[in-house]
Design a protein around this motif. Structure first.
Motif, short mmCIF file in Angstrom:
data_model
loop_
_atom_site.label_atom_id
_atom_site.label_comp_id
_atom_site.label_asym_id
_atom_site.label_seq_id
_atom_site.Cartn_x
_atom_site.Cartn_y
_atom_site.Cartn_z
N SER A 189 -0.71 -3.91 -8.18
CA SER A 189 -1.87 -4.42 -7.44
C SER A 189 -2.06 -3.59 -6.17
O SER A 189 -1.07 -3.28 -5.49
N PRO A 190 -3.29 -3.19 -5.84
CA PRO A 190 -4.57 -3.58 -6.44
C PRO A 190 -5.02 -2.66 -7.59
O PRO A 190 -6.19 -2.70 -7.97
N GLU A 197 -7.07 -3.98 -10.27
CA GLU A 197 -8.44 -4.37 -9.95
C GLU A 197 -9.42 -3.22 -10.15
O GLU A 197 -10.55 -3.43 -10.62
#
Length: 461
Positions: free
Chosen positions: A380-381, A384
């Protein structure tokens, strides 16, 4: 690398040697001052009893360098019969100068790293040798395991010259604490992507209300020529803008679309969301809700224990696109490739297919099966932004003067920055950009003395 003059004073294609490369790259005359002595180092690896020996050059420093060393060490452990001498050289122009000198002087390493955008300008077939697709397949690397756009950008004249390791992209980093207070996050705690300029400025306005006086809302790197150019590439591609015709004989740059992008950038400054001269990364750590940075900032922000997210640059003009470059493996030209070829292929294939370690540094792996690795999916990130970034990369034109730290950014980046800062109006800056592109299109590549159109025709593309 110094900025080449816009003239024809480059060596003829038939005179591509170490001396002429030095002259073409800005009158650099002392190879030792560029770290060229690195060619002769690594006696430990080169003198070992291993069956195969590989000299490998890269430009990875900092966190990237640490990850790269870990990957090479893992390869050594699994392949004790291959002795790898890896050398990390200075990033940017100096690295490419040394690489060109080495290839022209028949002293090239067996394997090296290159930004994919630089490949067309590196005289493929003369300073670079093509990859053997069948040999790559033998070690588990196949075209079908890569994004088609990314793979094809490494192809010149029907041959693969750049084997992609990753893409590294420009991202919109956001602080979740500020955005949550502003009511901007969705049910999953993420920032929805803005689909228009009005939506984007609405997001900035809402976030700014949570700040103290004097705090910057967005880090835009307004005065930095490289970031200015990278951001321009992304939003100009969102509008579907082009640069040159297919034959690379004419400029097709759309000044109306360019003006629209430049006006968008400038509005961030005039509306008070960007403080020119601010240290953008540090401001983000200090409470600024947004900053546009390269994905290489991920470990830096993670190291500060910051609760943040990251996504591709907002698709404010409707079509998703975020600027992307690629670290790729290349085979610098050697007059006679021997046993080291096996080691070079095996090392490159290993690095590409074991990219989860590399992704810790924020880069998006080029090898698509990595996206199924549970360890990668937990990052993460990265989890995303990685998929949308890979699916919608905005790249520079595939032409000899483009690519990271290339001539194109040196010429047009300052023009974009001048518009950001208000020293030139957006429409005037767009016209200047088109003029610069016309000059560049007429310029000859210092590596082989040919214009872009001549190179394209010569490559048979």
């Amino acid at each position: 690398m110094g900025r080449p003059d816009l003239n024809d004073g480059y060596p003829n294609r038939g005179d591509l040697n170490r001396r002429n490369v030095l002259a073409a790259l800005g009158g650099l005359t002392v190879a030792g001052s560029l770290g060229f002595a690195a060619l002769g180092t690594g006696a430990d690896a080169l003198a070992s009893s291993a069956r195969t020996r590989v000299r490998y050059w890269n430009l990875f420093q900092g966190g990237d360098g640490t990850n790269q060393v870990a990957m090479v060490d893992a390869f050594r452990k699994e392949h004790p019969d291959i002795a790898v001498k890896d050398s990390t050289l200075t990033w940017g122009g100096p690295y490419y100068t040394k690489l060109a000198m080495a290839a022209a002087g028949n002293r090239a390493p067996d394997l090296a790293v290159m930004h994919q955008g630089r490949v067309p300008g590196f005289a493929p077939g003369r300073l670079l040798d093509p990859w053997d697709i069948d040999l790559l397949a033998k070690y588990g690397v196949r075209e079908t395991d890569f994004n088609p756009v990314l793979w094809k950008r490494g192809v010149v004249g029907g041959k693969l010259y750049a084997l992609p390791l990753d893409i590294h992209v420009q991202l919109c980093f956001y602080r979740k604490d500020v955005c949550k207070k502003a009511g901007l996050l969705d049910a999953d705690g993420r920032l929805p992507a803005a689909g228009s300029t009005d939506e984007w400025f609405g997001i900035l306005k809402a976030a700014k209300k949570q700040l103290k006086n004097g705090q910057q809302t967005l880090g835009l790197h307004a005065s930095d020529q490289n970031f200015a150019w990278w951001f321009f590439v992304a939003f100009y591609q969102q509008l579907g803008g082009g640069y040159f015709n297919d034959d690379q004989t004419d400029v097709t740059f759309d000044t109306d679309k360019a003006t629209e992008v430049l006006e968008f950038f400038r509005k961030h400054v005039t509306d008070g969301y960007v403080a020119v001269g601010e240290a953008d990364g540090e401001a983000f750590l200090a409470g600024s809700p947004f900053t546009w940075e390269g994905n290489w900032s991920v470990p830096y922000f993670n190291g500060e224990k910051l609760d943040f997210g990251a996504q591709p640059l907002p698709p404010v003009f409707g079509k998703p696109a975020t600027h992307a470059e690629s670290h790729s493996f290349i085979l610098p030209h050697q007059s006679g490739r021997g046993a080291a070829d096996e080691g070079a292929y095996r090392l490159a294939a290993y690095m590409v297919t074991h990219a989860t370690t590399w992704a810790i540094g924020g880069h998006v792996p080029a090898y698509l099966p990595t996206f199924k690795d549970p360890a990668y999916l937990k990052l993460s990130p990265q989890n995303e932004y990685s998929r949308p970034a890979m699916e919608h990369p905005a790249t520079e034109p595939h032409i000899w003067f483009a690519g990271s730290t290339g001539v194109l950014a040196q010429h047009v980046g300052p023009i974009v920055a001048s518009s950001n800062l208000g020293s030139a109006k957006p429409a005037a800056a767009a016209r200047r950009m088109k003029s610069a592109l016309e000059q560049l299109l007429a310029m000859k590549n210092p590596m082989d003395g040919r214009t872009a159109a001549q190179e394209l025709k010569g490559a048979g593309a």
